[in-house]
Design an enzyme around this catalytic site. Sequence first.
Site, mmCIF file in Angstrom:
data_model
loop_
_atom_site.group_PDB
_atom_site.id
_atom_site.type_symbol
_atom_site.label_atom_id
_atom_site.label_comp_id
_atom_site.label_asym_id
_atom_site.label_seq_id
_atom_site.Cartn_x
_atom_site.Cartn_y
_atom_site.Cartn_z
ATOM 1 N N GLY A 10 18.723 52.523 8.633
ATOM 2 C CA GLY A 10 18.549 53.903 9.115
ATOM 3 C C GLY A 10 18.087 53.913 10.568
ATOM 4 N N ARG A 71 24.637 50.570 7.184
ATOM 5 C CA ARG A 71 23.920 49.813 6.142
ATOM 6 C C ARG A 71 24.838 48.728 5.566
ATOM 7 N NH1 ARG A 71 19.073 52.337 5.383
ATOM 8 N NH2 ARG A 71 18.990 54.608 5.592
ATOM 9 N N ASP A 102 13.689 46.108 6.227
ATOM 10 C CA ASP A 102 13.729 45.131 5.161
ATOM 11 C C ASP A 102 15.144 44.561 4.920
ATOM 12 O OD1 ASP A 102 12.869 43.795 2.951
ATOM 13 O OD2 ASP A 102 13.258 45.478 1.604
ATOM 14 N N THR A 124 11.170 50.729 11.152
ATOM 15 C CA THR A 124 11.470 51.648 10.054
ATOM 16 C C THR A 124 10.485 52.807 10.093
ATOM 17 O OG1 THR A 124 11.441 52.080 7.676
ATOM 18 C CG2 THR A 124 10.208 50.171 8.381
ATOM 19 N N ASP A 126 9.677 54.318 7.603
ATOM 20 C CA ASP A 126 8.922 54.237 6.344
ATOM 21 C C ASP A 126 7.614 53.452 6.505
ATOM 22 O OD1 ASP A 126 11.138 55.479 5.277
ATOM 23 O OD2 ASP A 126 11.966 53.663 4.383
ATOM 24 N N ASP A 128 7.066 50.402 5.879
ATOM 25 C CA ASP A 128 6.801 49.630 4.661
ATOM 26 C C ASP A 128 7.099 48.140 4.795
ATOM 27 O OD1 ASP A 128 9.529 49.822 4.855
ATOM 28 O OD2 ASP A 128 9.868 50.427 2.782
ATOM 29 N N ARG A 161 1.045 82.093 -0.162
ATOM 30 C CA ARG A 161 1.887 81.235 -1.007
ATOM 31 C C ARG A 161 1.373 79.808 -1.021
ATOM 32 N NH1 ARG A 161 7.732 82.772 1.661
ATOM 33 N NH2 ARG A 161 8.062 84.682 0.510
ATOM 34 N N MET A 168 10.359 61.886 3.763
ATOM 35 C CA MET A 168 11.009 60.624 3.396
ATOM 36 C C MET A 168 9.974 59.502 3.240
ATOM 37 S SD MET A 168 14.426 60.412 5.658
ATOM 38 C CE MET A 168 15.927 61.237 5.163
ATOM 39 N N GLY A 169 10.472 58.332 2.961
ATOM 40 C CA GLY A 169 9.574 57.170 2.859
ATOM 41 C C GLY A 169 10.012 56.175 1.814
ATOM 42 N N ARG A 170 11.140 56.472 1.165
ATOM 43 C CA ARG A 170 11.684 55.601 0.119
ATOM 44 C C ARG A 170 10.601 55.242 -0.914
ATOM 45 N NH1 ARG A 170 16.117 51.849 2.429
ATOM 46 N NH2 ARG A 170 17.529 53.534 1.962
ATOM 47 N N GLU A 220 9.505 61.583 -1.120
ATOM 48 C CA GLU A 220 10.776 61.619 -1.858
ATOM 49 C C GLU A 220 10.844 60.630 -3.020
ATOM 50 O OE1 GLU A 220 13.965 60.362 0.736
ATOM 51 O OE2 GLU A 220 12.952 58.496 1.257
ATOM 52 N N GLN A 270 13.220 64.329 10.522
ATOM 53 C CA GLN A 270 12.076 63.466 10.850
ATOM 54 C C GLN A 270 12.499 62.088 11.381
ATOM 55 O OE1 GLN A 270 9.987 62.535 6.842
ATOM 56 N NE2 GLN A 270 11.879 63.597 6.373
ATOM 57 N N ARG A 271 13.811 61.833 11.473
ATOM 58 C CA ARG A 271 14.267 60.536 11.990
ATOM 59 C C ARG A 271 14.821 60.620 13.407
ATOM 60 N NH1 ARG A 271 17.471 57.618 7.417
ATOM 61 N NH2 ARG A 271 19.147 57.581 8.920
HETATM 62 O O1 F6P Z 1 14.584 53.845 5.253
HETATM 63 C C1 F6P Z 1 14.603 54.969 6.060
HETATM 64 C C2 F6P Z 1 15.026 56.197 5.305
HETATM 65 O O2 F6P Z 1 14.924 57.285 6.181
HETATM 66 C C3 F6P Z 1 14.256 56.460 4.008
HETATM 67 O O3 F6P Z 1 13.017 57.058 4.235
HETATM 68 C C4 F6P Z 1 15.254 57.324 3.269
HETATM 69 O O4 F6P Z 1 15.073 57.246 1.861
HETATM 70 C C5 F6P Z 1 16.569 56.738 3.661
HETATM 71 O O5 F6P Z 1 16.385 56.097 4.905
HETATM 72 C C6 F6P Z 1 17.687 57.751 3.793
HETATM 73 O O6 F6P Z 1 18.875 57.063 4.037
HETATM 74 P P1 F6P Z 1 20.191 57.743 4.638
HETATM 75 O O7 F6P Z 1 19.956 58.037 6.087
HETATM 76 O O8 F6P Z 1 21.228 56.696 4.438
HETATM 77 O O9 F6P Z 1 20.438 59.000 3.863
#
Ligand code: F6P
Length: 338
Positions: A10, A71, A102, A124, A126, A128, A161, A168-170, A220, A270-271
């Site tokens: 990613g 990927r 990773d 990353t 994430d 992680d 509310r 995200m964060g896998r 997520e 967020q990316r």
């Molecule tokens: O590993 C980075 C990440 O943004 C994760 O947080 C998320 O689950 C995944 O990539 C989403 O992947 P894609 O961009 O292939 O939808």
Amino acid sequence: MRIGVLTGGGDCPGLNPAIRGVVFRAMDYNDEVIGFEEGWKGPLESITRPLDLNSVDEIIDRGGTILFTSRTNPFAIKDGPERVIENLKRLGIDALIAIGGDDTLGVAAKLYKLGVKVVGVPKTMDNDLSGTDYTFGFDTSVTVAIDALSRLRDTARSHKRIIVLEVMGRHAGWVALFTGIAGGADWVLIPEEKPDFDAMCAHLRKDFKRKGYALVVVSEGTELPLDAESEVDQFGHKLLQKRGVGDFVARLIKEKLNIPTRSAVIGHIQRGGAPTLFDRMLGSRTGVKAVDMIHNGEFGKMAALVGNRIDAVPLEEATGKPKVVSEEWLDLLKVFLK
Ligand code: F6P
């Protein structure tokens, strides 16, 4: 030397500063830099472009990656590793820099065992990856997420509310945890901890009574009874955004508390965007270090942040086991859930 560089997995802010760091440092050694496009697909299919001062001089503030990414997993493709090795040889590449998480670094570690002179640069959003204190991409992502949370606070307060923000964060909850603490959320759900919905609802009821709104951050990958069939990538990862975690939690809160509740998913927002100062510096420093590592013969390692230094750490440390949120961090979160 002729150095190859690629970005895989990613995209995230900090990749361009890292590529720039590689090229600037390579100039000090009179090295030539060849960019491989689209992650491991580049060396697999020989998709290259030369990188020089002009190609990287102005990319310090650009999110994403000028080298494109994918990927692609050569080890999931027939004769993939052999083709990569053959192409690197044919193109006269003396050493390769793989910038990735990773999966990308996992491929690098395996290729190293097959004799490829490779060094890694960890990235990353994430955060992680083991073996490094932080990865670039994370700081910018959380900065975007806390901005989203404070916008949601305005609406939650105005409409009385509860609003749930899915981030995200896998399989690691770093993004949710930092967003929750730094953004002032009232509850945070992360993959490392089984959700306690009764405790969450009791807490939200109390917060709602006190201030008239409440905010929840959910990762997520949080453990929920949601796992339907899902698309997987070449590394076997499910697309978690499709699980609808934020929606699920919002519906549950609405049912249990009968308080108007909404959910928002910031997803790939967020990316992207300009990297923060932290990510620009980390990307630049690790890119520079990767070239130094090649000249020191430190292959099979990655340029990792250890304390405030950039050190050469074995790729196996990064790829063996993901870095997940520890009890200590959870304890810190709990201090702020009053
Ligand atoms: O590993 C980075 C990440 O943004 C994760 O947080 C998320 O689950 C995944 O990539 C989403 O992947 P894609 O961009 O292939 O939808």
